[in-house]
Design a protein around this motif. Structure first.
Motif, PDB file in Angstrom:
ATOM      1  N   LEU A 126       0.841  -1.199   0.000  1.00  0.00           N
ATOM      2  CA  LEU A 126       0.000   0.000   0.000  1.00  0.00           C
ATOM      3  C   LEU A 126       0.874   1.247   0.000  1.00  0.00           C
ATOM      4  O   LEU A 126       0.642   2.196  -0.756  1.00  0.00           O
ATOM      5  N   GLN A 134       2.380   2.138  -3.368  1.00  0.00           N
ATOM      6  CA  GLN A 134       1.401   2.673  -4.322  1.00  0.00           C
ATOM      7  C   GLN A 134       1.005   4.105  -3.960  1.00  0.00           C
ATOM      8  O   GLN A 134       0.833   4.950  -4.842  1.00  0.00           O
ATOM      9  N   ILE A 135       0.865   4.377  -2.666  1.00  0.00           N
ATOM     10  CA  ILE A 135       0.524   5.741  -2.253  1.00  0.00           C
ATOM     11  C   ILE A 135       1.678   6.689  -2.569  1.00  0.00           C
ATOM     12  O   ILE A 135       1.471   7.807  -3.034  1.00  0.00           O
ATOM     13  N   GLU A 136       2.906   6.223  -2.343  1.00  0.00           N
ATOM     14  CA  GLU A 136       4.060   7.091  -2.569  1.00  0.00           C
ATOM     15  C   GLU A 136       4.314   7.351  -4.049  1.00  0.00           C
ATOM     16  O   GLU A 136       4.667   8.462  -4.437  1.00  0.00           O
TER      17      GLU A 136
END
Lengths: 189, 189
Positions: free
Chosen positions: A106, A109-111
């Motif tokens: 997660l 993907q957020i970064e």
């Protein structure tokens, strides 16, 4: 006693990328990666096309241990409900470690903020495998809408991992009643 | 017609920091920030002690619009259950935008990986305010355990924001039954 072979430059780079990305984020520089791995930049670029490819490969390499830590054994005799709860008990146990920073897939993907990045694609696929586990158990457990329950469970998985990873919640007493409410609503006894 | 004053260098820096951090991540460089804001580095460092302080101030400045977009009006006549669901309907509506990258406060905390960073502290406090809204409504709605329900709701908030932000879920048909199951389990009619 067996003699342990020194890890190869490739393995040292994969280990360094996984560890530094998890602790410091995907912005880690190639210099730091190579220094940590004890590998020259020249060698790194002979082994991997780019830092992006190295990062993607390092996430891929983490998948078997990620799944082994979270999933119950395939021959586990427990009920689907218990097998689903097992995953969340593992998250709660792992989150107690001071080194815990939430779900590595997660976070990446957020970064990266780019679903087409090679590392985002790997991360997405590995989480889809976890969602598929939830869906299989939801079907076995007789859920009214197995697809919905699987989406709810991966949502709770990401929510608890993220909040524990940023130290916003210690998860004590949170996960069990949350997952139980969703299982009950889905009709999984 | 009123004449609009040109935003001050301070406001331009705050806008640029908020926008670039949201779209590209907290790793954005001071050069890019100043170029986007049309402000010299010298002026930036006269206005803010550091990039970290600028980032923290930019998150603080977003809070009123974050809350205005998500929360129902204080004089709203709807039930606590409906007021809680309102927040999630807003998230679902916002997540349809191609520019949506999830909750800016969660992303910053995941990216910084440091709960003591000034920007993490601001982000944490603003999310605590949202959790407090959920707790107040949970109490008004007669929840058996308002603290638990508030923690569950902010967990779902972070989970859905994160998964929609990384394009792992389009949220269609997901939020309403999830929040309803938790409200039902808590006894909030």
């Amino acid at each position: 006693m067996t003699t342990q072979a020194k890890p190869s430059p490739r393995d040292r780079l994969l280990d360094a990328a996984a560890r530094l990305a998890y602790l410091d984020g995907v912005g880690i520089g190639v210099e730091a990666l190579c220094r940590t791995a004890g590998v020259s930049k020249r060698s790194m670029y002979q082994l991997f096309e780019s830092k992006d490819e190295l990062l993607a490969a390092s996430l891929e390499r983490l998948a078997p241990s990620f799944e082994a830590r979270l999933l119950p054994g395939a021959d586990d005799a427990r009920s689907p409900r218990e097998r689903i709860l097992h995953v969340f008990e593992q998250v709660e146990a792992e989150s107690a470690s001071p080194a815990y920073r939430g779900c590595p897939y997660l976070a990446v993907q957020i970064e990266l903020k780019d679903a087409d990045h090679p590392a985002s694609r790997v991360a997405h696929r590995i989480k889809q495998d976890l969602t598929a586990f939830f869906r299989t158990e939801a079907v076995r457990g007789g859920a009214r809408d197995p697809e919905l329950l699987a989406r709810q469970l991966i949502l709770v998985f990401d929510g608890v991992s993220a909040r524990a990873g940023i130290r916003a919640d210690d998860l004590a007493g949170l996960i069990a009643p949350t997952v139980a409410a969703l299982l009950d609503a889905a009709g999984v006894a």
